[in-house]
Design an enzyme around this catalytic site. Structure first.
Site, mmCIF file in Angstrom:
data_model
loop_
_atom_site.group_PDB
_atom_site.id
_atom_site.type_symbol
_atom_site.label_atom_id
_atom_site.label_comp_id
_atom_site.label_asym_id
_atom_site.label_seq_id
_atom_site.Cartn_x
_atom_site.Cartn_y
_atom_site.Cartn_z
ATOM 1 N N TRP A 61 56.340 57.957 96.992
ATOM 2 C CA TRP A 61 54.905 57.657 97.009
ATOM 3 C C TRP A 61 54.381 57.460 95.590
ATOM 4 O O TRP A 61 53.554 56.589 95.343
ATOM 5 C CB TRP A 61 54.137 58.814 97.643
ATOM 6 C CG TRP A 61 53.986 58.785 99.123
ATOM 7 C CD1 TRP A 61 54.169 57.726 99.972
ATOM 8 C CD2 TRP A 61 53.584 59.885 99.935
ATOM 9 N NE1 TRP A 61 53.903 58.112 101.258
ATOM 10 C CE2 TRP A 61 53.544 59.428 101.271
ATOM 11 C CE3 TRP A 61 53.253 61.209 99.670
ATOM 12 C CZ2 TRP A 61 53.180 60.249 102.337
ATOM 13 C CZ3 TRP A 61 52.898 62.024 100.732
ATOM 14 C CH2 TRP A 61 52.856 61.548 102.048
ATOM 15 N N CYS A 80 62.814 62.529 98.692
ATOM 16 C CA CYS A 80 61.912 62.933 99.763
ATOM 17 C C CYS A 80 60.638 62.082 99.771
ATOM 18 O O CYS A 80 60.696 60.877 99.951
ATOM 19 C CB CYS A 80 61.621 64.426 99.637
ATOM 20 S SG CYS A 80 60.817 65.185 101.060
ATOM 21 N N HIS A 81 59.467 62.679 99.562
ATOM 22 C CA HIS A 81 58.192 61.971 99.529
ATOM 23 C C HIS A 81 57.845 61.443 98.137
ATOM 24 O O HIS A 81 56.842 60.751 97.980
ATOM 25 C CB HIS A 81 57.051 62.898 99.996
ATOM 26 C CG HIS A 81 57.072 63.236 101.448
ATOM 27 N ND1 HIS A 81 57.880 64.220 101.966
ATOM 28 C CD2 HIS A 81 56.377 62.720 102.502
ATOM 29 C CE1 HIS A 81 57.679 64.309 103.269
ATOM 30 N NE2 HIS A 81 56.780 63.411 103.623
ATOM 31 N N ALA A 82 58.648 61.745 97.119
ATOM 32 C CA ALA A 82 58.339 61.328 95.744
ATOM 33 C C ALA A 82 58.211 59.815 95.569
ATOM 34 O O ALA A 82 57.477 59.380 94.678
ATOM 35 C CB ALA A 82 59.366 61.901 94.770
#
Length: 190
Positions: free
Chosen positions: A119, A115-117
Site C-alpha cells: 500500500w 503483507c500490506h506494505a
C-alpha cells in the site's frame, strides 16, 4: 549467503504503530545476524518507540533509531517495509514517509515490502509495471495501480522484493539479503 558481502551494510526499516511484529523482528534479526546495521525509522514523534501488532493483539514496543526527519535514504543501502494492517495504512498517508520510500527507488537501492506494505508503494507511485506479490487482500489495489501481481511466497523485480505473509519470512529474508549483497539495481525506478 556470504556474510562478508553484507558486513558493514546499513538498512532502514520504516514502520509506525501497528506493524506486524514478526515482519519487523525477523528481518531485523536476520540482517543483524549477517553483520548488517539496522535502524528502525518512524515518523516524527515516535522517538519513544513504536508498538507492534502480534497477529491478534498488541505486541511489544520497539525502540526507534531515528525519526523520519533525521533519516536520509542516502545513509542506507536498502529499505524494509513491514506490513500489518495499521502500519502501512498510516504510512501511505504520510508524505515524508512516501518521499523517503521514493528516494530508495530513485537511487536504485533494494526495497523489500511484505503483507500490506505494498500500500505504501502504491501511494509512493512506484509499482506501475512491476512484478509483485502481497497479502491477497492488497492484490487488486496493486493491479489497479499497474503492477503485475502473482501469488508467490516471494517475488523479486530489479531490487524490489515482495512477499505475502509472515509464513513467507524465510524466503523474504533470503531474497532481501541477496538483493542487498548485489547492491544498486539500474532497473529500480520510481
Amino acid at each position: 549467503m556470504n556474510t562478508q558481502a553484507l558486513n558493514g551494510k546499513r538498512v532502514a526499516i520504516l514502520a509506525t504503530d501497528g506493524f506486524e511484529e514478526s515482519e519487523l523482528s525477523v528481518p531485523k534479526a536476520s540482517l543483524a545476524g549477517h553483520g548488517v546495521d539496522v535502524d528502525v525509522v518512524a515518523p516524527e514523534g515516535k522517538a519513544d518507540g513504536i508498538r507492534a501488532w502480534a497477529e491478534t493483539d498488541w505486541g511489544d514496543t520497539y525502540e526507534v533509531s531515528r525519526t523520519l526527519d533525521q533519516a536520509k535514504a542516502a545513509d542506507y543501502h536498502a529499505l524494509v517495509l513491514p506490513g500489518g494492517l495499521f502500519n502501512p495504512d498510516a504510512l501511505r498517508l504520510d508524505e515524508d514517509a512516501l518521499k523517503f520510500v521514493r528516494a530508495f527507488f530513485e537511487s536504485g537501492k533494494p526495497v523489500a515490502a511484505i503483507c500490506h506494505a505494498p500500500w505504501i508503494l502504491i501511494n509512493a507511485g512506484v509499482v506501475e509495471g512491476r512484478k509483485m506479490t502481497s497479502v491477497p487482500s492488497v492484490s487488486q489495489d496493486l493491479k489497479n495501480a499497474g503492477a503485475h501481481w502473482e501469488d508467490s511466497e516471494v517475488v523479486v523485480d530489479n531490487g524490489l522484493v515482495t512477499s505475502r505473509t509472515p509464513k513467507d519470512l524465510d524466503a523474504f529474508c533470503k531474497r532481501l539479503e541477496e538483493e542487498l549483497a548485489e547492491g544498486r539495481h539500474s532497473g529500480q525506478h520510481s
